[in-house]
Design a protein around this motif. Structure first.
Motif, PDB file in Angstrom:
ATOM      1  N   LYS A  92       0.828  -1.202   0.000  1.00  0.00           N
ATOM      2  CA  LYS A  92       0.000   0.000   0.000  1.00  0.00           C
ATOM      3  C   LYS A  92       0.862   1.251   0.000  1.00  0.00           C
ATOM      4  O   LYS A  92       1.988   1.245   0.492  1.00  0.00           O
ATOM      5  N   THR A  93       0.296   2.340  -0.508  1.00  0.00           N
ATOM      6  CA  THR A  93       0.959   3.633  -0.421  1.00  0.00           C
ATOM      7  C   THR A  93       1.064   4.007   1.052  1.00  0.00           C
ATOM      8  O   THR A  93       0.081   3.915   1.797  1.00  0.00           O
ATOM      9  N   LEU A  94       2.234   4.440   1.471  1.00  0.00           N
ATOM     10  CA  LEU A  94       2.455   4.757   2.880  1.00  0.00           C
ATOM     11  C   LEU A  94       2.762   6.228   3.117  1.00  0.00           C
ATOM     12  O   LEU A  94       2.801   6.670   4.267  1.00  0.00           O
ATOM     13  N   PHE A  95       2.967   6.992   2.061  1.00  0.00           N
ATOM     14  CA  PHE A  95       3.369   8.390   2.212  1.00  0.00           C
ATOM     15  C   PHE A  95       2.159   9.312   2.315  1.00  0.00           C
ATOM     16  O   PHE A  95       1.143   9.123   1.658  1.00  0.00           O
ATOM     17  N   ASN A  96       2.297  10.328   3.144  1.00  0.00           N
ATOM     18  CA  ASN A  96       1.354  11.433   3.286  1.00  0.00           C
ATOM     19  C   ASN A  96       0.013  11.004   3.863  1.00  0.00           C
ATOM     20  O   ASN A  96      -1.045  11.338   3.348  1.00  0.00           O
TER      21      ASN A  96
END
Length: 92
Positions: A6-10
């Motif tokens: 999964k996207t983890l940034f922001n």
């Protein structure tokens, strides 16, 4: 396998160490082709997971954005809606 990365940034709150480690584990699994390594490959596999986790943490700590942090609950709901649209409800 990669769908689990999964996207983890922001995000607010920021990604946890467990989330970063889980994404790193999935990445190493994909690269190696092993879900669980043999005893002969276990040390190399675990070392790779640790190194990828460290690199991912450094990356996330160094990225900058002007965008507002995303809400986890909203993103989870959006992913659920996309999944239902793509695969159906799974109920008969």
């Amino acid at each position: 396998m990669c769908r689990n990365i999964k996207t983890l940034f922001n995000f607010a709150p920021p990604a946890t160490e467990d989330e970063i480690q889980a994404a790193s584990l999935q990445f190493v699994r994909k690269l190696s082709g092993f879900n669980e390594p043999s005893k002969a490959n276990e040390a190399a596999f675990n070392q790779a997971v640790a190194e990828v986790t460290e690199a991912a943490r450094r990356l996330l700590d160094s990225l900058v954005t002007r965008a507002e942090p995303r809400n986890r609950e909203i993103e989870i709901e959006r992913a659920r809606v996309r999944s239902v649209k793509r695969f159906g409800t799974g109920k008969s």
